[in-house]
Design an enzyme around this catalytic site. Structure first.
Site, PDB file in Angstrom:
ATOM      1  CE  LYS A 191      -3.553   2.413   2.638  1.00  0.00           C
ATOM      2  NZ  LYS A 191      -4.469   2.351   3.779  1.00  0.00           N
ATOM      3  CE  LYS A 244      -5.867   2.004  -0.580  1.00  0.00           C
ATOM      4  NZ  LYS A 244      -6.264   2.164   0.786  1.00  0.00           N
TER       5      LYS A 244
HETATM    6  C1  PBG Z   1      -7.530   3.348   5.648  1.00  0.00           C
HETATM    7  C2  PBG Z   1      -7.757   3.223   4.182  1.00  0.00           C
HETATM    8  C3  PBG Z   1      -7.530   4.175   3.168  1.00  0.00           C
HETATM    9  C4  PBG Z   1      -7.998   3.599   1.993  1.00  0.00           C
HETATM   10  C5  PBG Z   1      -8.458   2.326   2.312  1.00  0.00           C
HETATM   11  N1  PBG Z   1      -8.283   2.107   3.660  1.00  0.00           N
HETATM   12  C6  PBG Z   1      -7.014   5.571   3.235  1.00  0.00           C
HETATM   13  C7  PBG Z   1      -5.658   5.867   3.650  1.00  0.00           C
HETATM   14  O1  PBG Z   1      -4.816   4.992   3.862  1.00  0.00           O
HETATM   15  O2  PBG Z   1      -5.406   7.057   3.819  1.00  0.00           O
HETATM   16  C8  PBG Z   1      -8.018   4.275   0.648  1.00  0.00           C
HETATM   17  C9  PBG Z   1      -9.114   3.859  -0.259  1.00  0.00           C
HETATM   18  C10 PBG Z   1      -9.400   4.768  -1.393  1.00  0.00           C
HETATM   19  O3  PBG Z   1      -8.733   5.802  -1.625  1.00  0.00           O
HETATM   20  O4  PBG Z   1     -10.371   4.465  -2.103  1.00  0.00           O
HETATM   21  N2  PBG Z   1      -6.221   3.203   6.038  1.00  0.00           N
HETATM   22 ZN    ZN Z   2      -5.813   3.888   8.156  1.00  0.00          ZN
END
Ligand code: PBG
Ligand code: ZN
Length: 321
Positions: A191, A244
């Protein structure tokens, strides 16, 4: 001379030659559940996406059921936030109640829940905070508590998205100890710290109050490190590993597919959705064709599961093919 065009002459032969096909069961639809009653809030930066209170969920759950997609992924938005994110693991937290509601009323829907503290903490970070530091090991027990409480509420799968080191092992052990040996963990493994999450942070009201997430999410310049993250999560017991965002990271997804013999998920995130919707609204692109092309590219690159805000539309399009 090889005649490639023999196999592209018309729709029928092109259909026979098609290597990658989307199916509604490939998709998981993210759902934002907000504390309160009679709420259906539009998310401005994500046309077609809403925050629902539990009493208003039926409308969207009926569509999910009708679309016969692979499942939903829940994000809870509590009324009260505190430094420890205590609503994340409260028995009667909004997310736990949403899971119980769906489990009872829509038993056919597969429920994945995002496990992270940022929607629940007053500082908006994904872990415990000391000064400006985001603590790793101190955060793990809270993530475990959250995962177990969601499994108790009836979640089918948990998906840790916090990017703390060691969380997959901790959650696996916690679930097993609580008797949830059959609850899979889908790890957000690679991520990246991405500007593509902007619209989501409006939708989930989870923007960090100070600093950024770069001390836990990955640098988008790093592909090798992504493979190390994925390997670590597999070793810790992840059942499914995720990359992601999606579109700018299909190289990482493809490399993971070639390297690991594991089910892969990809998250087609909020910013990717917002860009497509914005251009489509202006008539600059053809939404259906662009979305189909994007989602097919994700599957072609190796994704088994695609988490996408386009899920309901895409499922309907695949049905009327
Ligand atoms: C929470 C989370 C996020 C997303 C999914 N789970 C945001 C982040 O890490 O700031 C992003 C999903 C999206 O942008 O559609 N940690
Ligand atoms: Zn988070």
């Amino acid at each position: 001379m090889y005649r490639f065009r023999r196999l592209r002459r018309d729709e029928r032969i092109r259909a026979l030659m098609q290597e990658t096909r989307l199916h509604p069961k490939d998709f998981i639809y993210p759902l934002f559940v907000i504390e309160g009653e009679k709420i259906k809030n539009a998310v401005d930066s994500m046309p077609g996406v809403f925050q629902y209170s539990i009493d208003c969920l039926d409308e969207i759950l009926d569509r999910v059921k009708e679309a016969r997609i692979g499942g939903v992924m829940l994000f809870g938005i509590p009324a009260c936030k505190d430094p420890q994110g205590s609503q994340a693991y409260a028995r009667d937290g909004v997310t736990q109640r949403a899971v119980r509601y769906i489990r009872e009323k829509y038993p056919e829907i597969y429920i994945v829940v995002d496990v992270c503290l940022c929607e629940y903490t007053s500082h908006g970070h994904c872990g415990m905070v000391r000064g400006e530091e985001i603590l790793n090991d101190e955060t793990l027990p809270y993530l475990v508590k959250m995962a177990v409480s969601l499994a108790e509420a009836g979640a089918d799968m948990v998906a840790p998205s916090d990017m703390m080191d060691g969380r997959v092992a901790a959650i696996r052990e916690g679930l097993d100890r609580a008797g949830f040996t059959q609850t899979p963990v889908m790890a957000y493994s690679a991520k990246f710290a991405s500007a593509y999450y902007g619209p989501f942070r409006d939708a989930a009201q989870s923007a960090p109050g100070f600093g950024d997430r770069k001390s836990y999410q990955m640098d988008f310049a790093n592909g090798q490190e992504a493979l190390r993250e994925i390997r670590a999560d597999i070793e810790e017991g992840a059942d499914i590993v995720m990359v992601k965002p999606a579109l700018a990271y299909l190289d990482v997804l493809k490399e993971a597919a070639l390297t690991f013999d594991m089910p892969l998920a990809v998250y087609n995130v909020s910013g990717e959705y917002a860009m497509v919707k914005a251009a489509a609204e202006r008539g600059w692109i053809d939404e259906r064709r662009i979305v189909t092309e994007n989602l097919t590219a994700m599957k072609r690159a190796g994704a088994k599961i695609i988490i996408t805000y386009h899920a309901l539309d895409a499922a309907a399009w695949e049905k009327d093919q």
